[in-house]
Design a protein around this motif. Structure first.
Motif, PDB file in Angstrom:
ATOM      1  N   ARG A 116     -88.859  45.312  14.972  1.00 18.68           N
ATOM      2  CA  ARG A 116     -88.202  43.855  15.351  1.00 18.68           C
ATOM      3  C   ARG A 116     -88.101  43.108  14.438  1.00 18.68           C
ATOM      4  O   ARG A 116     -86.813  42.876  14.303  1.00 18.68           O
ATOM      5  CB  ARG A 116     -89.402  43.554  16.260  1.00 18.68           C
ATOM      6  CG  ARG A 116     -89.060  43.382  16.930  1.00 18.68           C
ATOM      7  CD  ARG A 116     -90.393  42.255  18.709  1.00 18.68           C
ATOM      8  NE  ARG A 116     -91.192  42.228  17.739  1.00 18.68           N
ATOM      9  CZ  ARG A 116     -92.598  42.869  18.536  1.00 18.68           C
ATOM     10  NH1 ARG A 116     -91.956  43.695  19.469  1.00 18.68           N
ATOM     11  NH2 ARG A 116     -93.622  43.002  18.269  1.00 18.68           N
ATOM     12  N   ALA A 117     -89.309  43.478  12.978  1.00 19.99           N
ATOM     13  CA  ALA A 117     -88.916  43.295  11.724  1.00 19.99           C
ATOM     14  C   ALA A 117     -87.196  43.513  11.049  1.00 19.99           C
ATOM     15  O   ALA A 117     -87.201  42.602  10.791  1.00 19.99           O
ATOM     16  CB  ALA A 117     -89.570  43.381  11.001  1.00 19.99           C
ATOM     17  N   CYS A 118     -87.002  44.313  11.651  1.00 17.33           N
ATOM     18  CA  CYS A 118     -85.170  44.834  11.116  1.00 17.33           C
ATOM     19  C   CYS A 118     -84.425  44.247  11.998  1.00 17.33           C
ATOM     20  O   CYS A 118     -83.725  44.148  10.499  1.00 17.33           O
ATOM     21  CB  CYS A 118     -85.447  46.408  11.081  1.00 17.33           C
ATOM     22  SG  CYS A 118     -85.849  47.497   9.621  1.00 17.33           S
ATOM     23  N   ARG A 119     -84.623  43.871  12.292  1.00 17.69           N
ATOM     24  CA  ARG A 119     -83.433  43.014  13.501  1.00 17.69           C
ATOM     25  C   ARG A 119     -83.450  41.885  13.528  1.00 17.69           C
ATOM     26  O   ARG A 119     -82.715  41.260  13.131  1.00 17.69           O
ATOM     27  CB  ARG A 119     -84.170  43.747  15.803  1.00 17.69           C
ATOM     28  CG  ARG A 119     -83.369  45.111  15.334  1.00 17.69           C
ATOM     29  CD  ARG A 119     -83.660  45.447  17.310  1.00 17.69           C
ATOM     30  NE  ARG A 119     -83.373  46.747  17.292  1.00 17.69           N
ATOM     31  CZ  ARG A 119     -82.562  47.961  16.898  1.00 17.69           C
ATOM     32  NH1 ARG A 119     -81.875  46.794  16.624  1.00 17.69           N
ATOM     33  NH2 ARG A 119     -83.025  48.944  17.100  1.00 17.69           N
ATOM     34  N   ASP A 120     -85.130  41.485  13.294  1.00 17.30           N
ATOM     35  CA  ASP A 120     -84.459  39.597  13.129  1.00 17.30           C
ATOM     36  C   ASP A 120     -84.241  39.905  11.600  1.00 17.30           C
ATOM     37  O   ASP A 120     -83.506  39.048  11.434  1.00 17.30           O
ATOM     38  CB  ASP A 120     -86.216  39.755  12.966  1.00 17.30           C
ATOM     39  CG  ASP A 120     -86.864  39.069  13.714  1.00 17.30           C
ATOM     40  OD1 ASP A 120     -86.375  39.293  14.912  1.00 17.30           O
ATOM     41  OD2 ASP A 120     -88.011  39.376  14.191  1.00 17.30           O
ATOM     42  N   HIS A 121     -84.034  40.474  10.602  1.00 17.64           N
ATOM     43  CA  HIS A 121     -83.529  40.761   9.382  1.00 17.64           C
ATOM     44  C   HIS A 121     -81.852  41.249   9.366  1.00 17.64           C
ATOM     45  O   HIS A 121     -81.254  39.986   8.911  1.00 17.64           O
ATOM     46  CB  HIS A 121     -83.784  41.797   8.630  1.00 17.64           C
ATOM     47  CG  HIS A 121     -83.253  42.011   7.094  1.00 17.64           C
ATOM     48  ND1 HIS A 121     -83.781  41.250   6.517  1.00 17.64           N
ATOM     49  CD2 HIS A 121     -82.365  42.563   6.724  1.00 17.64           C
ATOM     50  CE1 HIS A 121     -82.395  41.433   5.706  1.00 17.64           C
ATOM     51  NE2 HIS A 121     -82.130  42.400   5.334  1.00 17.64           N
ATOM     52  N   LEU A 122     -81.145  42.061  10.731  1.00 17.86           N
ATOM     53  CA  LEU A 122     -80.257  42.044  10.183  1.00 17.86           C
ATOM     54  C   LEU A 122     -79.482  40.773  11.721  1.00 17.86           C
ATOM     55  O   LEU A 122     -78.732  40.551  11.433  1.00 17.86           O
ATOM     56  CB  LEU A 122     -80.179  43.095  11.623  1.00 17.86           C
ATOM     57  CG  LEU A 122     -80.581  44.783  10.986  1.00 17.86           C
ATOM     58  CD1 LEU A 122     -80.365  46.070  11.543  1.00 17.86           C
ATOM     59  CD2 LEU A 122     -78.620  44.175   9.853  1.00 17.86           C
ATOM     60  N   ALA A 123     -80.388  39.710  12.178  1.00 17.62           N
ATOM     61  CA  ALA A 123     -79.496  39.300  12.861  1.00 17.62           C
ATOM     62  C   ALA A 123     -79.653  37.968  12.133  1.00 17.62           C
ATOM     63  O   ALA A 123     -78.539  36.871  11.792  1.00 17.62           O
ATOM     64  CB  ALA A 123     -80.978  38.007  13.877  1.00 17.62           C
ATOM     65  N   GLN A 124     -80.001  38.113  10.390  1.00 15.79           N
ATOM     66  CA  GLN A 124     -79.885  37.277   9.565  1.00 15.79           C
ATOM     67  C   GLN A 124     -78.124  37.435   8.695  1.00 15.79           C
ATOM     68  O   GLN A 124     -78.185  36.858   7.539  1.00 15.79           O
ATOM     69  CB  GLN A 124     -81.201  36.178   8.660  1.00 15.79           C
ATOM     70  CG  GLN A 124     -82.619  35.645   9.447  1.00 15.79           C
ATOM     71  CD  GLN A 124     -82.955  35.833   8.949  1.00 15.79           C
ATOM     72  OE1 GLN A 124     -83.186  35.754   8.091  1.00 15.79           O
ATOM     73  NE2 GLN A 124     -83.907  35.123   9.455  1.00 15.79           N
ATOM     74  N   PRO A 147     -76.546  40.961   8.908  1.00 14.81           N
ATOM     75  CA  PRO A 147     -75.834  41.675   9.421  1.00 14.81           C
ATOM     76  C   PRO A 147     -75.675  43.380   8.706  1.00 14.81           C
ATOM     77  O   PRO A 147     -75.104  43.956   9.102  1.00 14.81           O
ATOM     78  CB  PRO A 147     -74.847  41.171  10.365  1.00 14.81           C
ATOM     79  CG  PRO A 147     -74.552  39.900  10.202  1.00 14.81           C
ATOM     80  CD  PRO A 147     -75.692  39.602   9.425  1.00 14.81           C
ATOM     81  N   GLU A 148     -75.347  42.609   7.628  1.00 13.05           N
ATOM     82  CA  GLU A 148     -75.023  43.460   7.154  1.00 13.05           C
ATOM     83  C   GLU A 148     -75.900  44.049   5.903  1.00 13.05           C
ATOM     84  O   GLU A 148     -74.748  44.672   5.045  1.00 13.05           O
ATOM     85  CB  GLU A 148     -73.545  43.230   5.933  1.00 13.05           C
ATOM     86  CG  GLU A 148     -72.278  42.312   6.299  1.00 13.05           C
ATOM     87  CD  GLU A 148     -71.174  42.975   6.479  1.00 13.05           C
ATOM     88  OE1 GLU A 148     -70.624  42.990   4.968  1.00 13.05           O
ATOM     89  OE2 GLU A 148     -70.164  43.057   7.044  1.00 13.05           O
ATOM     90  N   SER A 149     -76.745  44.153   6.132  1.00 11.10           N
ATOM     91  CA  SER A 149     -78.151  44.778   5.361  1.00 11.10           C
ATOM     92  C   SER A 149     -77.892  46.190   5.228  1.00 11.10           C
ATOM     93  O   SER A 149     -78.357  47.113   5.925  1.00 11.10           O
ATOM     94  CB  SER A 149     -79.051  44.396   5.753  1.00 11.10           C
ATOM     95  OG  SER A 149     -80.386  44.865   5.516  1.00 11.10           O
ATOM     96  N   ALA A 150     -77.998  46.684   4.414  1.00 13.18           N
ATOM     97  CA  ALA A 150     -77.569  48.321   4.987  1.00 13.18           C
ATOM     98  C   ALA A 150     -79.070  48.832   4.570  1.00 13.18           C
ATOM     99  O   ALA A 150     -79.372  49.698   5.332  1.00 13.18           O
ATOM    100  CB  ALA A 150     -76.715  48.897   4.002  1.00 13.18           C
ATOM    101  N   GLU A 151     -79.730  48.877   3.948  1.00 15.54           N
ATOM    102  CA  GLU A 151     -81.438  49.066   3.928  1.00 15.54           C
ATOM    103  C   GLU A 151     -82.165  48.593   5.007  1.00 15.54           C
ATOM    104  O   GLU A 151     -82.904  49.283   5.991  1.00 15.54           O
ATOM    105  CB  GLU A 151     -82.302  47.456   2.604  1.00 15.54           C
ATOM    106  CG  GLU A 151     -83.238  49.068   2.583  1.00 15.54           C
ATOM    107  CD  GLU A 151     -82.871  49.572   1.600  1.00 15.54           C
ATOM    108  OE1 GLU A 151     -82.095  50.314   0.864  1.00 15.54           O
ATOM    109  OE2 GLU A 151     -84.070  51.046   1.789  1.00 15.54           O
ATOM    110  N   ALA A 152     -81.736  47.647   6.499  1.00 17.98           N
ATOM    111  CA  ALA A 152     -82.309  47.673   7.872  1.00 17.98           C
ATOM    112  C   ALA A 152     -81.903  48.743   8.325  1.00 17.98           C
ATOM    113  O   ALA A 152     -83.195  49.447   8.723  1.00 17.98           O
ATOM    114  CB  ALA A 152     -81.257  46.466   7.652  1.00 17.98           C
TER     115      ALA A 152
END
Ligand code: SAM
Length: 422
Positions: A334-342, A344-349
């Motif tokens: 969930r934390a990864c997805r929240d991060h991706l919502a902000q 979207p191009e986070s390779a690390e997530a």
């Protein structure tokens, strides 16, 4: 898996494709003049199995392969002898293939001025043919792939026909034996070796076999000893109780028992400057479920990908790691997805999502996330290594080789740019 594949896996630990196994069987049937496939398998003798194994192993090796490992090992041996100059440093090379690796160890230590009485090398390989070749000490052109071949003039004698024989001073430092790592008798060798070289074998094993092999290696190695792996094998060691050593491109590891204090989640800036960073592949999920301690390095990200509001970005990813450390995979996702919502191009997530899916036995999902990760960040070394290991597990040797070659190029480039920094 066919019965023949199972039989060969039981004998060697190797994950072999059906076509490789069938080709070997066909070859042996021709040589033994057996015409019936089932009859050949039914009447399998230990000798015939050995002959079959010879046809499926990959005895590829050469002198000074991945040379930084030998330099790191020499540093370690020197430190051992500085503490006790009468010590006998015991070194294991398994698998040794045709002897190229253990003889390189002996040459490097001799060149470093380490007295012969201060070190011994045991070298094992499952293949009797390899061990015979190693004992003969005679090598052709293929074994000499290093750029600098001055070692050949120093430690070999030419036979005039293009082959070279290793000199006796080096040869007598190594004891060769045929042996299977998975069947290694630990009764007299527990915590026996100061240094273990186990390179380019685990990449041919499946996950349970890799785990069993690492348990053997851990038992053979002293608690404060050092182990050198192949670069794509580092993640597996980190999943099973080893930590990477900060040598440059040597892929050295030590048992976690020797380093009770783990690195903090947030490594202070510049804390790693004194030595080059360990391979990024080391940042992987440990077992039991535990995510890598370090926050992703900005070094490997393209400058343009760095978002302006850096602090919350790191916090959300750190939160994902923390939750995964606690075994809360769902919350970590969930934390990864929240991060991706902000972002979207986070390779690390995507990389972390891949690790979480691998952890929960969803390799295909893991692969999809890692592919997304390298799409966004083509130089993501760890994602490439994980994909390579997955390809190996799926018997996709060509795909795995291509991914490993790409990871190796990136690793070298990253290390070179680190070394160039003041
Ligand atoms: C690619 S070579 C690696 C040699 C050397 N360590 C290097 O990195 O150049 C792999 C070797 O593993 C050996 N091998 C395969 N399964 C083994 C096992 N279960 N135990 C010991 N050796 C094994 C093969 O015979 C082959 O010589």
């Amino acid at each position: 898996m066919t019965p023949a594949q199972s039989m060969l896996r039981a004998a060697t630990g190797l994950s072999l494709s059906k076509s490789v196994v069938e080709r070997a069987i066909k070859n042996r049937m021709e040589q033994t003049a057996v015409t019936d496939h089932d009859a050949y398998l039914e009447h399998m003798t230990p000798e015939e199995l050995t002959a079959l194994v010879e046809l499926v192993v990959v005895p590829e090796s050469w002198f000074y392969r991945d040379a930084q490992a030998f330099a790191a090992m020499t540093e370690f041996v020197r430190a051992r002898l500085k503490a006790d100059r009468d010590r006998l440093v015991r070194i294991l090379s398994i698998p040794c293939a045709g002897g190229e690796e253990p003889y390189t160890i002996a040459m490097v230590l001799a060149d470093a001025g380490i007295p012969p009485r201060n070190f011994m090398i045991d070298a094992y390989d499952i293949s009797p043919a390899c061990v015979e070749r190693a004992k003969s000490g005679i090598y052709g052109r293929n074994a000499f792939r290093a750029q600098d071949l001055s070692f050949r003039d120093q430690h070999f004698t030419s036979d005039g026909d293009g082959d070279y024989r290793i000199n006796d001073a080096i040869r007598k430092q190594v004891r060769f034996k045929q042996g299977n790592l998975l069947e290694f008798d630990l009764s007299t060798r527990s915590a026996y070796y100061d240094v273990v070289f186990c390179r380019n074998l685990l990449i041919y094993f499946d996950k349970p076999t890799t785990k069993a092999a690492i348990a053997k290696l851990a038992a053979l190695l002293m608690d404060d000893g050092q182990l050198f792996a192949g670069y794509a094998e580092v993640p597996s060691f980190c999943q099973h109780g080893f930590s990477p050593l900060p040598y440059n491109q040597a892929f050295g590891l030590r048992k976690e028992v020797a380093t009770p204090a783990r690195k903090p989640l947030h490594t202070p800036r510049g804390a790693d400057k004194a030595k080059p960073a360990p391979p990024r592949a080391a940042r992987t999920i440990a077992s039991p479920p535990s995510l890598p301690p370090a926050v992703p390095s900005s070094r490997s990200r393209p400058a343009a990908a760095t978002p302006p509001a850096a602090a919350p970005v790191v916090d959300l990813l750190a939160e994902a790691r923390r939750l995964a450390d606690l075994g809360d995979v769902k919350a970590a996702e969930r934390a990864c997805r929240d991060h991706l919502a902000q972002h979207p191009e986070s390779a690390e997530a995507y990389f972390i999502l891949g690790l979480l899916n691998e952890l929960t036995n969803k390799p295909q999902m893991a692969a999809d996330y890692w592919k997304r990760c390298i799409y966004l960040q083509p130089d993501h070394y760890e994602a490439l290594c994980h994909l390579a290991l997955l390809a190996e597990a799926n018997n996709d040797a060509a795909g795995a080789a291509a991914l490993k070659a790409r990871a190796a190029r990136i690793y070298k480039r990253q290390q070179a740019s680190l070394d160039a920094k003041p």
